[in-house]
Motif scaffolding. Sequence first.
Motif, PDB file in Angstrom:
ATOM      1  N   PRO A 199       0.808  -1.224  -0.002  1.00  0.00           N
ATOM      2  CA  PRO A 199       0.141   0.088  -0.016  1.00  0.00           C
ATOM      3  C   PRO A 199       0.852   1.182  -0.046  1.00  0.00           C
ATOM      4  O   PRO A 199       1.842   1.277   0.301  1.00  0.00           O
ATOM      5  CB  PRO A 199      -0.853  -0.298   1.091  1.00  0.00           C
ATOM      6  CG  PRO A 199       0.168  -0.878   2.177  1.00  0.00           C
ATOM      7  CD  PRO A 199       1.294  -1.678   1.354  1.00  0.00           C
ATOM      8  N   ASN A 200       0.311   2.342   0.119  1.00  0.00           N
ATOM      9  CA  ASN A 200       0.756   3.551   0.022  1.00  0.00           C
ATOM     10  C   ASN A 200       0.989   4.339   1.306  1.00  0.00           C
ATOM     11  O   ASN A 200       0.598   5.287   1.617  1.00  0.00           O
ATOM     12  CB  ASN A 200       0.007   4.427  -1.025  1.00  0.00           C
ATOM     13  CG  ASN A 200      -1.391   4.737  -0.596  1.00  0.00           C
ATOM     14  OD1 ASN A 200      -1.956   3.618   0.018  1.00  0.00           O
ATOM     15  ND2 ASN A 200      -2.115   5.811  -0.705  1.00  0.00           N
ATOM     16  N   ASP A 201       1.968   3.516   2.141  1.00  0.00           N
ATOM     17  CA  ASP A 201       2.127   3.884   3.454  1.00  0.00           C
ATOM     18  C   ASP A 201       2.470   5.330   3.621  1.00  0.00           C
ATOM     19  O   ASP A 201       2.362   6.080   4.495  1.00  0.00           O
ATOM     20  CB  ASP A 201       2.980   2.959   4.112  1.00  0.00           C
ATOM     21  CG  ASP A 201       2.525   1.572   4.416  1.00  0.00           C
ATOM     22  OD1 ASP A 201       1.261   1.608   5.221  1.00  0.00           O
ATOM     23  OD2 ASP A 201       3.020   0.486   4.038  1.00  0.00           O
ATOM     24  N   GLU A 202       3.661   5.584   2.981  1.00  0.00           N
ATOM     25  CA  GLU A 202       4.410   6.997   3.168  1.00  0.00           C
ATOM     26  C   GLU A 202       3.167   8.158   2.791  1.00  0.00           C
ATOM     27  O   GLU A 202       3.042   9.106   3.558  1.00  0.00           O
ATOM     28  CB  GLU A 202       5.606   7.254   2.147  1.00  0.00           C
ATOM     29  CG  GLU A 202       6.460   8.105   2.250  1.00  0.00           C
ATOM     30  CD  GLU A 202       5.963   9.748   1.597  1.00  0.00           C
ATOM     31  OE1 GLU A 202       6.448  10.689   1.944  1.00  0.00           O
ATOM     32  OE2 GLU A 202       4.913   9.645   0.827  1.00  0.00           O
ATOM     33  N   GLU A 203       2.353   8.015   1.546  1.00  0.00           N
ATOM     34  CA  GLU A 203       1.535   8.773   1.171  1.00  0.00           C
ATOM     35  C   GLU A 203       0.408   8.873   2.417  1.00  0.00           C
ATOM     36  O   GLU A 203      -0.210   9.833   2.595  1.00  0.00           O
ATOM     37  CB  GLU A 203       0.826   8.500  -0.014  1.00  0.00           C
ATOM     38  CG  GLU A 203      -0.011   9.551  -0.531  1.00  0.00           C
ATOM     39  CD  GLU A 203      -1.076   9.171  -1.683  1.00  0.00           C
ATOM     40  OE1 GLU A 203      -1.902   9.945  -2.136  1.00  0.00           O
ATOM     41  OE2 GLU A 203      -1.067   8.190  -2.000  1.00  0.00           O
ATOM     42  N   GLY A 204       0.021   7.429   3.031  1.00  0.00           N
ATOM     43  CA  GLY A 204      -0.855   7.313   4.104  1.00  0.00           C
ATOM     44  C   GLY A 204      -0.564   8.470   5.222  1.00  0.00           C
ATOM     45  O   GLY A 204      -1.338   9.169   5.866  1.00  0.00           O
ATOM     46  N   GLY A 205       0.814   8.390   5.818  1.00  0.00           N
ATOM     47  CA  GLY A 205       1.137   9.224   6.847  1.00  0.00           C
ATOM     48  C   GLY A 205       1.184  10.462   6.652  1.00  0.00           C
ATOM     49  O   GLY A 205       0.705  11.381   7.343  1.00  0.00           O
ATOM     50  N   TYR A 206       1.361  11.030   5.280  1.00  0.00           N
ATOM     51  CA  TYR A 206       1.219  12.357   4.966  1.00  0.00           C
ATOM     52  C   TYR A 206      -0.211  12.803   4.951  1.00  0.00           C
ATOM     53  O   TYR A 206      -0.354  13.818   5.557  1.00  0.00           O
ATOM     54  CB  TYR A 206       1.795  12.369   3.533  1.00  0.00           C
ATOM     55  CG  TYR A 206       1.652  13.902   2.898  1.00  0.00           C
ATOM     56  CD1 TYR A 206       2.653  14.712   3.325  1.00  0.00           C
ATOM     57  CD2 TYR A 206       0.636  14.269   2.050  1.00  0.00           C
ATOM     58  CE1 TYR A 206       2.501  16.331   2.604  1.00  0.00           C
ATOM     59  CE2 TYR A 206       0.486  15.608   1.468  1.00  0.00           C
ATOM     60  CZ  TYR A 206       1.699  16.446   1.857  1.00  0.00           C
ATOM     61  OH  TYR A 206       1.509  17.605   1.214  1.00  0.00           O
ATOM     62  N   LEU A 207      -0.996  12.228   4.273  1.00  0.00           N
ATOM     63  CA  LEU A 207      -2.522  12.384   4.427  1.00  0.00           C
ATOM     64  C   LEU A 207      -3.219  12.820   5.600  1.00  0.00           C
ATOM     65  O   LEU A 207      -3.802  13.704   5.991  1.00  0.00           O
ATOM     66  CB  LEU A 207      -3.332  11.370   3.321  1.00  0.00           C
ATOM     67  CG  LEU A 207      -2.893  11.368   2.107  1.00  0.00           C
ATOM     68  CD1 LEU A 207      -3.820  10.081   1.581  1.00  0.00           C
ATOM     69  CD2 LEU A 207      -3.404  12.632   1.136  1.00  0.00           C
ATOM     70  N   MET A 208      -2.740  11.556   6.644  1.00  0.00           N
ATOM     71  CA  MET A 208      -3.227  11.677   7.886  1.00  0.00           C
ATOM     72  C   MET A 208      -2.748  13.073   8.658  1.00  0.00           C
ATOM     73  O   MET A 208      -3.682  13.645   9.362  1.00  0.00           O
ATOM     74  CB  MET A 208      -3.038  10.555   8.749  1.00  0.00           C
ATOM     75  CG  MET A 208      -3.637  10.353   9.970  1.00  0.00           C
ATOM     76  SD  MET A 208      -3.487   8.491  10.643  1.00  0.00           S
ATOM     77  CE  MET A 208      -1.795   8.548  10.905  1.00  0.00           C
ATOM     78  N   GLY A 217       5.953  10.069   5.885  1.00  0.00           N
ATOM     79  CA  GLY A 217       4.917  10.865   5.394  1.00  0.00           C
ATOM     80  C   GLY A 217       4.714  12.171   6.312  1.00  0.00           C
ATOM     81  O   GLY A 217       4.310  13.126   5.918  1.00  0.00           O
ATOM     82  N   MET A 218       4.441  11.534   7.634  1.00  0.00           N
ATOM     83  CA  MET A 218       4.169  12.600   8.723  1.00  0.00           C
ATOM     84  C   MET A 218       5.133  13.648   8.618  1.00  0.00           C
ATOM     85  O   MET A 218       4.883  14.895   8.657  1.00  0.00           O
ATOM     86  CB  MET A 218       4.352  11.696  10.000  1.00  0.00           C
ATOM     87  CG  MET A 218       4.008  12.782  11.180  1.00  0.00           C
ATOM     88  SD  MET A 218       4.418  12.000  12.904  1.00  0.00           S
ATOM     89  CE  MET A 218       6.172  11.697  12.675  1.00  0.00           C
TER      90      MET A 218
END
Length: 357
Positions: free
Chosen positions: A135-144, A181-182
């Motif tokens: 999955p798009n883990d890095e993007e997920g941390g960023y989006l959140m 991502g965060m």
Amino acid sequence: MLKILHLSLLLFGAVFGSCARAESVLFLNPGTEQEAFWVSYSQFMQAAARDLGIDLEIVYSQRRPEQTLAQARLALQGTRRPDYLVFANEQYVAPQILRMAHDSGVKLFMVNAALTPNQQSLVGERADRIGSLVPNDEEGGYLMMNELIRLHPAVAPSEEIELLAFSGLKITPSAQLRERGMQRALAEHPQVRLRQLVYSGWTRQRAYEQARQLLARYPKVSLVWSANDEMAFGAMQAFTEAGRVPGRDVLFSAVNTSPAALQALLDGRLSALLGGHFTLGGWALVELHDHAQGVDLDRYGGRDRQIPLMQLIDKAQARQMLAMGNSPNYGVPFRKLSAKGRPASYRYPFSLQTLMH
């Protein structure tokens, strides 16, 4: 009479042949039977296996990499070997599993966390490693992180917004990518100050204990970023005990669409929720079923792929997902997603939207 007997034998052969062709898949689930995420992950895989006619077995390793390796050894070197072994590169176990698999005849597929670039260069190309889906883990941390910041009430330009972050295991690729991502989101919002990032091992109890200490140290924290739902709930308990109201005095985020997390989003206790990647194993089975039927996965988007499964969940989606929670088959037509016979332009429609049709 002979004609009838001959026809019966032909029919029996057809039925028996179709049974014999059912591919067997063993999934080494790195989690525990008590973790809502990994249980829902298994349930979605089981729904896919039923629809696709796959003989699926799932074993849990209780988050112990040595147990994953023992299970892999038994599967790869024992007498009852599966056609396919599905596993995650959790705590970097993949190279050892690849070594064990040499000359086993078992085909390998990775989910959630694939080989790191360093591991890939050491391992090289292998005919038995047929693909991976992550999955798009890095993007997920960023989006959140971005969503948490967006929801926070405005502060004066001279003021800071204080943040605590709870991550999983330091040696887990998904945790590292979500953190990255965060940090990318924080670089875009210098007013938000990360007071401390801690590793809570994905567990509620550890996050609770850490949050109690951190809250005493940083009483002005008003944002809490968590890499899964269990840690978010642990931190939330500590803040609640200190008289802070989740969703009002402090905003929490979480990853995973467990029933508890979905309900917390609806109640306003969670402000940002990310999910969708529990479907990854089910989508992997669609690809394995195609591979067993001679489909060249490279033609349909590549054998190693990252797919944007992780997305922010809104309240309407949370209600819909809660309502479908007990559906044993999720209503997904897995067979119809096959690439068999499709033009080369076809791409597997693996997304939360396919689930929420």
